[in-house]
Structure formats: C-alpha cells, structure tokens
Design a protein around this motif. Structure first.
Motif, PDB file in Angstrom:
ATOM      1  N   LEU A 115       0.828  -1.216   0.000  1.00 48.95           N
ATOM      2  CA  LEU A 115       0.000   0.000   0.000  1.00 48.95           C
ATOM      3  C   LEU A 115       0.854   1.254   0.000  1.00 48.95           C
ATOM      4  CD1 LEU A 115      -2.632  -0.792   2.784  1.00 48.95           C
ATOM      5  CD2 LEU A 115      -2.760  -1.314   0.337  1.00 48.95           C
ATOM      6  N   VAL A 116       0.561   2.139  -0.931  1.00 45.74           N
ATOM      7  CA  VAL A 116       1.141   3.484  -0.910  1.00 45.74           C
ATOM      8  C   VAL A 116       0.037   4.425  -0.429  1.00 45.74           C
ATOM      9  CG1 VAL A 116       2.088   5.341  -2.331  1.00 45.74           C
ATOM     10  CG2 VAL A 116       2.832   2.977  -2.694  1.00 45.74           C
ATOM     11  N   SER A 117       0.296   5.095   0.658  1.00 47.71           N
ATOM     12  CA  SER A 117      -0.792   5.728   1.413  1.00 47.71           C
ATOM     13  C   SER A 117      -1.521   6.847   0.686  1.00 47.71           C
ATOM     14  CB  SER A 117      -0.240   6.277   2.730  1.00 47.71           C
ATOM     15  OG  SER A 117       0.210   5.210   3.528  1.00 47.71           O
ATOM     16  N   GLY A 118      -0.812   7.549  -0.201  1.00 46.88           N
ATOM     17  CA  GLY A 118      -1.393   8.729  -0.841  1.00 46.88           C
ATOM     18  C   GLY A 118      -0.799  10.001  -0.245  1.00 46.88           C
ATOM     19  N   ARG A 171      -2.937  11.562   7.479  1.00 41.57           N
ATOM     20  CA  ARG A 171      -2.436  10.319   8.085  1.00 41.57           C
ATOM     21  C   ARG A 171      -3.548   9.594   8.839  1.00 41.57           C
ATOM     22  NH1 ARG A 171       3.096  13.653   9.508  1.00 41.57           N
ATOM     23  NH2 ARG A 171       4.235  12.997   7.653  1.00 41.57           N
ATOM     24  N   GLU A 172      -4.425  10.349   9.438  1.00 37.65           N
ATOM     25  CA  GLU A 172      -5.525   9.721  10.162  1.00 37.65           C
ATOM     26  C   GLU A 172      -6.495   9.035   9.198  1.00 37.65           C
ATOM     27  OE1 GLU A 172      -4.870   9.475  13.249  1.00 37.65           O
ATOM     28  OE2 GLU A 172      -6.667   8.230  13.525  1.00 37.65           O
ATOM     29  N   ARG A 173      -6.677   9.609   8.018  1.00 36.93           N
ATOM     30  CA  ARG A 173      -7.534   8.960   7.021  1.00 36.93           C
ATOM     31  C   ARG A 173      -6.915   7.652   6.527  1.00 36.93           C
ATOM     32  NH1 ARG A 173      -8.015  14.281   5.842  1.00 36.93           N
ATOM     33  NH2 ARG A 173      -6.841  14.288   3.894  1.00 36.93           N
ATOM     34  N   VAL A 174      -5.597   7.590   6.507  1.00 39.28           N
ATOM     35  CA  VAL A 174      -4.938   6.322   6.174  1.00 39.28           C
ATOM     36  C   VAL A 174      -5.270   5.275   7.235  1.00 39.28           C
ATOM     37  CG1 VAL A 174      -2.710   5.171   5.820  1.00 39.28           C
ATOM     38  CG2 VAL A 174      -3.075   7.492   4.921  1.00 39.28           C
ATOM     39  N   ALA A 175      -5.177   5.668   8.489  1.00 42.47           N
ATOM     40  CA  ALA A 175      -5.502   4.737   9.582  1.00 42.47           C
ATOM     41  C   ALA A 175      -6.953   4.255   9.474  1.00 42.47           C
ATOM     42  CB  ALA A 175      -5.257   5.398  10.932  1.00 42.47           C
ATOM     43  N   ASP A 176      -7.859   5.179   9.189  1.00 41.83           N
ATOM     44  CA  ASP A 176      -9.270   4.797   9.043  1.00 41.83           C
ATOM     45  C   ASP A 176      -9.444   3.749   7.946  1.00 41.83           C
ATOM     46  OD1 ASP A 176      -9.891   6.616  10.984  1.00 41.83           O
ATOM     47  OD2 ASP A 176     -10.701   8.130   9.617  1.00 41.83           O
TER      48      ASP A 176
END
Lengths: 286, 286
Positions: free
Chosen positions: B106-109, B122-127
């Motif tokens: 996964l590449v987070s964006g 970063r929090e949206r990645v965690a979600d």
C-alpha cells in the motif's frame, strides 16, 4: 492583517540567496526600502565584497546580519581534506564575527565518494563540532547544525532530521552548538513538533538550541538535482504558521529568515519579489 | 560467492516494474530461466492479462507471487472519492488472493489538492486500514504499509518513516496490517535499524510486522520528478547487506524483492539486466 504583524515584520530576515540577482549593495538598499530589517548572507559574495566592507554596508543601511551561510562539509575521510575543511570553517567563524552575526549555518556534508558508512560520516561531523565549538564561542559565534531533507543525505548532508541534529548538538554546550529549523527540510516529519519543543530548552544546560529559523515552501514536482525547487511562501504544502507558532512556543524570539532557492524568483525584478515575499510572509506566517 | 548464496538466491524475487519492457509471459519465462523463483506483480499488467490467467502463468513457470503492488491512496477528503478508493482496494485484495500472494503493498497517498493537513491525511490512512484489514485477512492477504522516502510526502505518501508505518500498523492485528521495508526509502534514517528490530516481533501481539523487504540503491543526482531514479544494486550508497542482515536478525525469512525504477534498465535487454541483478544481488546482499 493581524495585530502582531508589525512585530513579526521586525523579525523578518531575507536570506541573500533568495534574491541572488541582487548585488550586496542592491540587497542592503532593497531591504531597507522594503522595511526588512535582517539579512542572511552567504560566504562567497561576502568574501568578494570584503567582510569588513559588507559589515559596514549592511550596518549603514540599518540592517543586521542574522546568519552566515555556510560552513560545514565535515565528512571527508582524507586527513588533508579534513584539515582544510576545519581551516575553512575557522575562516567562516571569523567572517561571521566580522559581520556581527552570532550564527554560522553548517551543512554537514554527504558521504565521501565510494563510502556507504553513514554512521562513520556522522561521527566525523561530531568530531568537527567538538574541534570548532570552542573557537566559535570565543568569537561570539554559534555553530548552527542544519538538518537537510533526507533527499540530500547522500551528497550534501548526512544529518537529516531535527532529532538527529539535536542528538549531535546536545553533546556540546548550547552556546557552542545549536540547530537550524528550516520548514523546507523538516515539514514532512511527524516528530518535528516534539523535537522543536525539545530544541527550545530541555537540553541538559537548559539553553535553547534553536539558532535559526528558516522558511521556504515545498512545491512539486521537484526539479532534476532537487536543489533549486524551493517554493515561494504559500505556493506549497507546508503549514508555515504552524511552524512559526511551534518555534515561538519553544521560546524562540529570533529572526524569521526566508530562504528560497528558485530560478523563477531570480528571473524577476528583485523589488517586486521582495514585496511579494513580505506580503506572503504576513499572510502565511503571521 | 559464499555458502549461503544458494539459499539467498531462493529468496530473490523480481518486482515486475524493474523489467517493465517484459510482458507477463516474458517475465515468467525469463525468471524461470534465470533461476529466480519469485515475482512481485503490479495491478495494471495483471488486470490486462487477467488475474486468474496471470496466476496460472506464473504457477506453471514454477514461480510464486511475492507481492502485489499496489493499493492505497487513502487520503482523499471527498467522500465519493474515498469510497471509490476503498472499493478499488477491496478489488486489489481480491486480485492478490487470486494470485496466491499474501502481501498487498500500500502506498498511502499524498496531501489532497490545496491541503496542508498532514496529521489529518495520516488519520484517514488509519481509518482506511481499519476498514480494509478484516476484509483482507479473511482472504489471506495482509495490508503492507510502505513508508516512502520523505521526498514523496506531498504528492504520493504521507507515511515517510518506518517508525510512522509501525505506529499505524500496530493499531491493528499483525495478520491484518504489516509494513514494507524498502532500502531506497529508508536508508538515510538513523533510527531504521532499531525500527526494523521493533518491526520484527515486539508488537503487542508479538507477530512480525515485516510483510515485505524490497531492495534498490540510492544514486544521485536525482532526476526531475524523482520517480525514476532508483539505482541498480551496488551502483549507489546504500549498505544493502546491512539491511538484509537487520531484517534477518529481526526474524524475517521472506522474499528479498528487487524493485528498481530506472529508464536505463528498461532500455536494455531484459535477460541481460536480470543476469546483472542476480550477480549484484549475490555480491551486495549476500
């Protein structure tokens, strides 16, 4: 703008490389006219003009020199090269003292050709700081270790984070070695807020390690070589105000120095660019 | 070369992008002939060929798929865009399962256009990891969060260090979310050795978080856009053997996947490049 804009403007300093199309006299005159009170200078143009003459020029324009860029490049393995680097840094300290600035910005240097030994290179940086620190402090100059963005780790600076710069600086007295907080180099780091707090005064001698604060924005795509792509304030993704608030909260009261390297700014009229910088500074930093 | 060369060679995997001049059948055939036993595949060529057909092709050549690149891009603010990203990632999980690999990279964006809010992104990645983790684990696939070099933080990946990737991963069960250790992205970080140790098995459930290990070298100067400048093993400054020893010491026994993006490799004969990679791998990684 806001009530604190005037006092913020007093803290604005223009790093010379931001307007490299200007000679030193043009810089002194242009800043004085724009109400910019500080300048960060570079060694090559200062040497060309003469350090004493440059000091007089800047003083006569009512400006102060907020930093001298740059010493460093401490990672050579060859003893002759290493001794030459130390000599050159002592000269840089002398120039800083002549200019009346207490801050010599250091770029640590990259890996020597053929080397893959990052820990070794970093240790040679520490050794050099140990040698130069007392010499600098005796002349009223502090060595300011600048962590550069990790994309420069191979060829320019093996110190890549504020935590790492502080680990180095804290080996020495705070009046000898400090750090540079530069938004361009550090904006991506999720630990930078905490490290700015650490830099502000929790060192063993309780002295602040923040020797300088520099501002540029991060814009993409990066150009080839990645040296000359720093963005005008507000053009990029960095939360500049957040950074300024963090260094202020850490007790920093020094200059807010704008240091942008971008050919598009160098191609324009300096007076116009400087007016734009002042405007962007008040909007995005204040 | 050395006594452990044969077993190391068994662990070598070739990421498809390294030889993008090859079609999937050429890749399967070329790897089989070169004695390379694993391949890391990319979604676009797999979709074009058909996931089931690709799985058969690779299996028939005696190879295994070590990873699928890539899901991610979780940082959109727009709910429609965000839902589409999650749907697309569920499809990527299905494709990984069809290919028989347990690892979806996964590449987070990066930051959404106009945003300067890194913590929010970063929090949206965690979600997203929380939403996708169970779906993936039910299909035998682990989400592998890849920290990308900080020079990609704005436009590609807001997760920049192994520490940060582990902070994210450790919020979830180890069988759902792991991390990628890629030498190109992490080599500059003075904390990476300690973080590899952390990734190896000190998580709260004592499971290793190292889902994949990828190799490329760091060469300068970087090209414009900084995407296609990864170096052939041994051409750059990364201590590749040190990295391999660290992941091994952390208990990792999985594939050692070579993933290089460089036009100079794509312009050459694939068989010749692969032979060179095998040779460099044995010299610099073994």
């Amino acid at each position: 703008m806001s009530d604190d804009a005037p006092s913020l403007l007093d803290r604005l300093s223009l790093n010379q490389q931001t307007l490299r199309q200007w000679s030193l006299p043009e810089l002194a005159d242009g800043c004085a006219r724009a109400g910019v009170r500080g300048v960060g200078l570079w060694r090559a143009p200062v040497q060309e003009y003469g350090a004493a003459a440059a000091a007089r020029l800047v003083r006569d324009a009512g400006l102060r020199v907020t930093s001298l860029c740059r010493g460093g490049f401490f990672t050579a393995l060859d003893p002759v090269e290493r001794a030459a680097a130390l000599d050159d840094n002592r000269a840089a300290v002398d120039e800083a003292a002549a200019l009346g600035t207490n801050t010599l910005v250091l770029v640590s240097g990259g890996l020597p050709a053929g080397s893959r030994d990052l820990p070794g290179a970093r240790e040679r940086v520490a050794d050099a700081l140990g040698e130069l620190g007392p010499y600098a402090a005796e002349r009223g100059v502090r060595l300011a270790v600048e962590p550069l963005h990790p994309m420069y780790a191979a060829d320019r600076c093996v110190v890549s984070t504020l935590a790492q710069a502080l680990d180095l600086a804290e080996r020495f007295p705070a009046e000898q070695v400090g750090v540079v907080v530069d938004t361009y180099h550090l904006w991506w780091d999720d630990t930078v807020g905490a490290q700015i707090g650490r830099a502000g005064g929790t060192g063993k001698d309780n002295g602040s390690r923040i020797a300088a604060f520099q501002l540029a924005d991060w814009v993409t795509p990066l150009p080839a070589g990645v040296l000359l792509g720093r963005g005008q304030l507000g053009d990029g993704v960095v939360d500049l105000r957040w950074f300024r608030q963090r260094v202020d909260a850490a007790g920093y009261r020094g200059p807010l120095e704008v240091e942008i390297f971008h050919p598009a700014l160098w191609a324009r009229d300096g007076t116009e660019v400087l007016a734009e910088i002042v405007d962007r500074f008040l909007t995005h930093v204040g």
